[in-house]
Design a protein around this motif. Structure first.
Motif, PDB file in Angstrom:
ATOM      1  N   ILE A 169      48.057  43.702  33.590  1.00  0.00           N
ATOM      2  CA  ILE A 169      46.847  43.902  32.785  1.00  0.00           C
ATOM      3  C   ILE A 169      45.646  44.118  33.688  1.00  0.00           C
ATOM      4  CG2 ILE A 169      45.301  42.881  31.089  1.00  0.00           C
ATOM      5  CD1 ILE A 169      47.615  41.269  30.027  1.00  0.00           C
ATOM      6  N   ALA A 170      44.919  45.196  33.416  1.00  0.00           N
ATOM      7  CA  ALA A 170      43.663  45.454  34.118  1.00  0.00           C
ATOM      8  C   ALA A 170      42.541  44.759  33.360  1.00  0.00           C
ATOM      9  CB  ALA A 170      43.399  46.955  34.200  1.00  0.00           C
ATOM     10  N   ALA A 171      41.870  43.813  34.013  1.00  0.00           N
ATOM     11  CA  ALA A 171      40.815  43.022  33.367  1.00  0.00           C
ATOM     12  C   ALA A 171      39.546  43.073  34.197  1.00  0.00           C
ATOM     13  CB  ALA A 171      41.274  41.580  33.184  1.00  0.00           C
ATOM     14  N   ARG A 172      38.442  42.792  33.536  1.00  0.00           N
ATOM     15  CA  ARG A 172      37.147  42.804  34.230  1.00  0.00           C
ATOM     16  C   ARG A 172      36.758  41.380  34.631  1.00  0.00           C
ATOM     17  NH1 ARG A 172      33.869  46.156  35.784  1.00  0.00           N
ATOM     18  NH2 ARG A 172      34.889  47.859  34.657  1.00  0.00           N
ATOM     19  N   THR A 173      36.608  41.207  35.936  1.00  0.00           N
ATOM     20  CA  THR A 173      36.185  39.913  36.462  1.00  0.00           C
ATOM     21  C   THR A 173      34.710  39.921  36.870  1.00  0.00           C
ATOM     22  OG1 THR A 173      37.223  40.639  38.536  1.00  0.00           O
ATOM     23  CG2 THR A 173      38.417  39.032  37.214  1.00  0.00           C
ATOM     24  N   SER A 174      34.106  41.104  36.967  1.00  0.00           N
ATOM     25  CA  SER A 174      32.676  41.220  37.258  1.00  0.00           C
ATOM     26  C   SER A 174      32.238  42.646  36.978  1.00  0.00           C
ATOM     27  CB  SER A 174      32.388  40.867  38.732  1.00  0.00           C
ATOM     28  OG  SER A 174      32.959  41.825  39.600  1.00  0.00           O
ATOM     29  N   GLY A 175      30.924  42.877  37.017  1.00  0.00           N
ATOM     30  CA  GLY A 175      30.400  44.223  36.867  1.00  0.00           C
ATOM     31  C   GLY A 175      30.282  44.676  35.424  1.00  0.00           C
ATOM     32  N   GLU A 176      29.836  45.931  35.263  1.00  0.00           N
ATOM     33  CA  GLU A 176      29.632  46.514  33.941  1.00  0.00           C
ATOM     34  C   GLU A 176      30.897  47.216  33.459  1.00  0.00           C
ATOM     35  OE1 GLU A 176      26.906  45.952  32.265  1.00  0.00           O
ATOM     36  OE2 GLU A 176      26.086  44.823  33.960  1.00  0.00           O
ATOM     37  N   THR A 177      30.901  47.580  32.179  1.00  0.00           N
ATOM     38  CA  THR A 177      32.087  48.131  31.534  1.00  0.00           C
ATOM     39  C   THR A 177      32.670  49.334  32.257  1.00  0.00           C
ATOM     40  OG1 THR A 177      31.391  47.333  29.365  1.00  0.00           O
ATOM     41  CG2 THR A 177      32.974  49.145  29.401  1.00  0.00           C
ATOM     42  N   ASN A 178      31.835  50.253  32.714  1.00  0.00           N
ATOM     43  CA  ASN A 178      32.320  51.480  33.333  1.00  0.00           C
ATOM     44  C   ASN A 178      32.272  51.434  34.858  1.00  0.00           C
ATOM     45  OD1 ASN A 178      32.939  53.143  30.990  1.00  0.00           O
ATOM     46  ND2 ASN A 178      30.747  53.089  30.576  1.00  0.00           N
ATOM     47  N   ASP A 179      32.160  50.254  35.416  1.00  0.00           N
ATOM     48  CA  ASP A 179      32.066  50.093  36.861  1.00  0.00           C
ATOM     49  C   ASP A 179      33.469  49.931  37.455  1.00  0.00           C
ATOM     50  OD1 ASP A 179      31.400  49.583  39.442  1.00  0.00           O
ATOM     51  OD2 ASP A 179      30.133  47.836  39.023  1.00  0.00           O
ATOM     52  N   PRO A 180      33.892  50.845  38.354  1.00  0.00           N
ATOM     53  CA  PRO A 180      35.222  50.690  38.970  1.00  0.00           C
ATOM     54  C   PRO A 180      35.366  49.383  39.738  1.00  0.00           C
ATOM     55  CG  PRO A 180      34.368  52.910  39.329  1.00  0.00           C
ATOM     56  CD  PRO A 180      33.239  52.094  38.765  1.00  0.00           C
ATOM     57  N   SER A 181      34.286  48.911  40.337  1.00  0.00           N
ATOM     58  CA  SER A 181      34.357  47.616  41.014  1.00  0.00           C
ATOM     59  C   SER A 181      34.310  46.507  39.964  1.00  0.00           C
ATOM     60  CB  SER A 181      33.194  47.457  41.993  1.00  0.00           C
ATOM     61  OG  SER A 181      31.955  47.482  41.315  1.00  0.00           O
ATOM     62  N   GLY A 182      34.894  45.385  40.289  1.00  0.00           N
ATOM     63  CA  GLY A 182      34.909  44.276  39.347  1.00  0.00           C
ATOM     64  C   GLY A 182      36.144  44.242  38.473  1.00  0.00           C
ATOM     65  N   ILE A 183      37.132  45.101  38.760  1.00  0.00           N
ATOM     66  CA  ILE A 183      38.391  45.110  38.011  1.00  0.00           C
ATOM     67  C   ILE A 183      39.447  44.345  38.816  1.00  0.00           C
ATOM     68  CG2 ILE A 183      40.270  46.554  37.148  1.00  0.00           C
ATOM     69  CD1 ILE A 183      38.164  48.718  36.586  1.00  0.00           C
ATOM     70  N   THR A 184      40.223  43.525  38.138  1.00  0.00           N
ATOM     71  CA  THR A 184      41.301  42.761  38.769  1.00  0.00           C
ATOM     72  C   THR A 184      42.570  42.940  37.958  1.00  0.00           C
ATOM     73  OG1 THR A 184      39.697  41.110  39.561  1.00  0.00           O
ATOM     74  CG2 THR A 184      42.027  40.478  39.562  1.00  0.00           C
ATOM     75  N   LEU A 185      43.704  43.070  38.641  1.00  0.00           N
ATOM     76  CA  LEU A 185      44.996  43.197  37.975  1.00  0.00           C
ATOM     77  C   LEU A 185      45.684  41.838  37.899  1.00  0.00           C
ATOM     78  CD1 LEU A 185      46.421  46.484  39.578  1.00  0.00           C
ATOM     79  CD2 LEU A 185      44.964  46.220  37.558  1.00  0.00           C
ATOM     80  N   PHE A 186      46.229  41.543  36.732  1.00  0.00           N
ATOM     81  CA  PHE A 186      46.952  40.291  36.514  1.00  0.00           C
ATOM     82  C   PHE A 186      48.379  40.596  36.071  1.00  0.00           C
ATOM     83  CE2 PHE A 186      42.511  39.203  36.017  1.00  0.00           C
ATOM     84  CZ  PHE A 186      42.404  37.966  36.645  1.00  0.00           C
ATOM     85  N   LEU A 187      49.326  39.864  36.640  1.00  0.00           N
ATOM     86  CA  LEU A 187      50.739  39.993  36.295  1.00  0.00           C
ATOM     87  C   LEU A 187      51.136  38.770  35.484  1.00  0.00           C
ATOM     88  CD1 LEU A 187      53.499  41.349  36.562  1.00  0.00           C
ATOM     89  CD2 LEU A 187      53.735  40.308  38.818  1.00  0.00           C
ATOM     90  N   VAL A 188      51.421  38.971  34.193  1.00  0.00           N
ATOM     91  CA  VAL A 188      51.614  37.835  33.285  1.00  0.00           C
ATOM     92  C   VAL A 188      52.909  37.991  32.488  1.00  0.00           C
ATOM     93  CG1 VAL A 188      49.110  37.567  33.086  1.00  0.00           C
ATOM     94  CG2 VAL A 188      50.352  38.906  31.370  1.00  0.00           C
ATOM     95  N   ASP A 189      53.342  36.865  31.910  1.00  0.00           N
ATOM     96  CA  ASP A 189      54.507  36.878  31.030  1.00  0.00           C
ATOM     97  C   ASP A 189      54.131  37.524  29.697  1.00  0.00           C
ATOM     98  OD1 ASP A 189      56.224  35.606  32.807  1.00  0.00           O
ATOM     99  OD2 ASP A 189      55.611  33.602  32.147  1.00  0.00           O
ATOM    100  N   ALA A 190      54.879  38.536  29.314  1.00  0.00           N
ATOM    101  CA  ALA A 190      54.554  39.254  28.082  1.00  0.00           C
ATOM    102  C   ALA A 190      54.797  38.416  26.836  1.00  0.00           C
ATOM    103  CB  ALA A 190      55.377  40.539  28.008  1.00  0.00           C
ATOM    104  N   GLY A 191      55.652  37.414  26.942  1.00  0.00           N
ATOM    105  CA  GLY A 191      55.971  36.601  25.780  1.00  0.00           C
ATOM    106  C   GLY A 191      55.102  35.374  25.594  1.00  0.00           C
ATOM    107  N   ALA A 192      54.005  35.266  26.359  1.00  0.00           N
ATOM    108  CA  ALA A 192      53.122  34.106  26.242  1.00  0.00           C
ATOM    109  C   ALA A 192      52.553  34.003  24.829  1.00  0.00           C
ATOM    110  CB  ALA A 192      51.990  34.210  27.260  1.00  0.00           C
TER     111      ALA A 192
END
Length: 379
Positions: A169-192
């Motif tokens: 999942i690509a999520a925003r950890t900082s910055g504005e909505t259309n800002d390429p910086s501030g995006i972090t990828l998370f690897l999670v269990d799909a069945g949570a």
């Protein structure tokens, strides 16, 4: 590097053609569609593919993979495009394997790459949040919580998201909505429990999912790559996906063209084969040249991913745009040259038309990539 396959790659191509023609032809896709298979693919067939090393085609041998590279993945995808083979190959063996192998920690590689190779773990990439591909437009929120984050938001058009065991999942950890910086990828269990997945069948009879996440708690161990620096990793994953999608569409273009030329040689009108009409010959000749150019563009992008992954983004965009335009032209011409029967379900050309319509939209259509390349060039 020459735009030709090596001897080993040609052998893989021949093996894939023989296996898929026998075990996963268009008729098998029709059966999956008509039976409304909830997975959208045959799990036994996927296990066979994994046993042959296809699931780990780009994974290093030390983790159980075939280490055949992106050209190898493209060779397989092209043959799948010819046969309209439905499988989690793209979402798991291309997107998932690229994400973990290139951007995962040592622990993540040890934990997941082996299960990708043996076909036991399915992955899906959740990036888009609207009807169009906009990878930098991320509103999905990752807010600090204790020693980690809480994830909340929604994603759309997640290929194989309904059957995935793991979500990237690509999520925003900082910055504005259309800002390429501030995006972090998370690897999670799909069945949570905090994840709600809604199965969304597509016009091409493939499967995707809309995903809603409400307060999913994650830790630093679930981060893929760098905090706030996930856009670079996301671009790498998307580049690989675009090139391999281009290979699939190239295969679909070639097969639609083959079906059409066979029909031109058989159908008679006014007492002669319609393939003898000069107007149709010109259209077929034009399409043949477009297909050959597309094959070269796609192969170049795959070779560059293998040789210089970090610099392949623009070439992958070009290949995705070109393959999408050619695939649309090929399937449109197929329907037009077949006439009215071309739009009936009895004939396969309509199935190819629907598949390439979805594939050329996924991860950006020709207009998206033309605009992207123009911006890179300063226009």
């Amino acid at each position: 590097m020459s735009l030709i396959l090596t001897e080993e790659q040609e052998m893989l191509q021949d093996a894939a053609n023989g296996f898929l023609t026998e075990n996963a032809p268009v008729a098998a896709f029709r059966e999956i569609r008509d039976s409304k298979n909830p997975d959208g693919f045959c799990r036994n067939l996927w296990k066979e593919m994994a046993d042959m090393g296809w699931a780990g085609i780009i994974v290093d041998e030390q983790f159980g993979g075939s280490e055949f590279g992106y050209v190898g993945a493209g060779v397989l995808a092209e043959q799948m495009g010819r046969n309209l083979t439905a499988s989690p190959f793209f979402s798991t063996s291309v997107l998932g394997a690229t994400a973990v192998q290139r951007y995962g920690t040592a622990t993540q590689k040890e934990r997941y790459l082996g299960s990708i190779c043996d076909g036991s773990t399915l992955f899906a990439l959740a990036v888009d949040e609207g009807p169009r591909h906009r990878p930098e437009h991320i509103e999905f929120a990752a807010t600090p919580h204790g020693n980690g984050y809480k994830l909340s938001g929604a994603k759309t058009f997640v290929a194989d998201g309904h059957v995935a065991d793991k979500l990237i999942i690509a999520a925003r950890t900082s910055g504005e909505t259309n800002d390429p910086s501030g995006i972090t990828l998370f690897l999670v269990d799909a069945g949570a429990a905090a994840i709600e997945r809604t199965h969304t069948p597509m016009v091409d009879s493939r499967n995707a999912a809309n995903i809603k996440v409400d307060g999913l708690e994650v830790t630093g161990d679930d981060i893929l790559g760098e905090v706030d620096g996930g856009y670079e990793a996301l671009e790498g994953i998307l580049s690989a996906g675009r090139a391999v999608l281009g290979a699939e569409m190239s295969g679909s273009s070639q097969q639609a063209f083959a079906i059409t030329t066979d029909y031109l040689k058989e159908r008679e009108q006014f007492g002669q084969k319609i393939g003898s009409f000069q107007g149709l010959q010109h259209r077929a000749a034009h399409l043949a040249t477009e297909i050959e150019m597309t094959k070269s563009a796609v192969l170049k992008s795959l070779q560059l991913l293998d040789d210089d992954f970090e610099s392949a983004s623009a070439t992958c965009s070009m290949a995705k745009a070109k393959s999408g335009m050619t695939a649309q032209l090929s399937t449109q011409e197929a329907i037009q040259m077949h006439g009215g029967i071309g739009v009936t379900d009895e004939y396969d050309v309509g199935l190819y038309f629907k598949r390439v319509h979805v594939a050329q939209q996924m991860f950006g259509d020709a207009g998206f990539h033309a605009d992207r390349l123009a911006k890179r060039s300063g226009y």
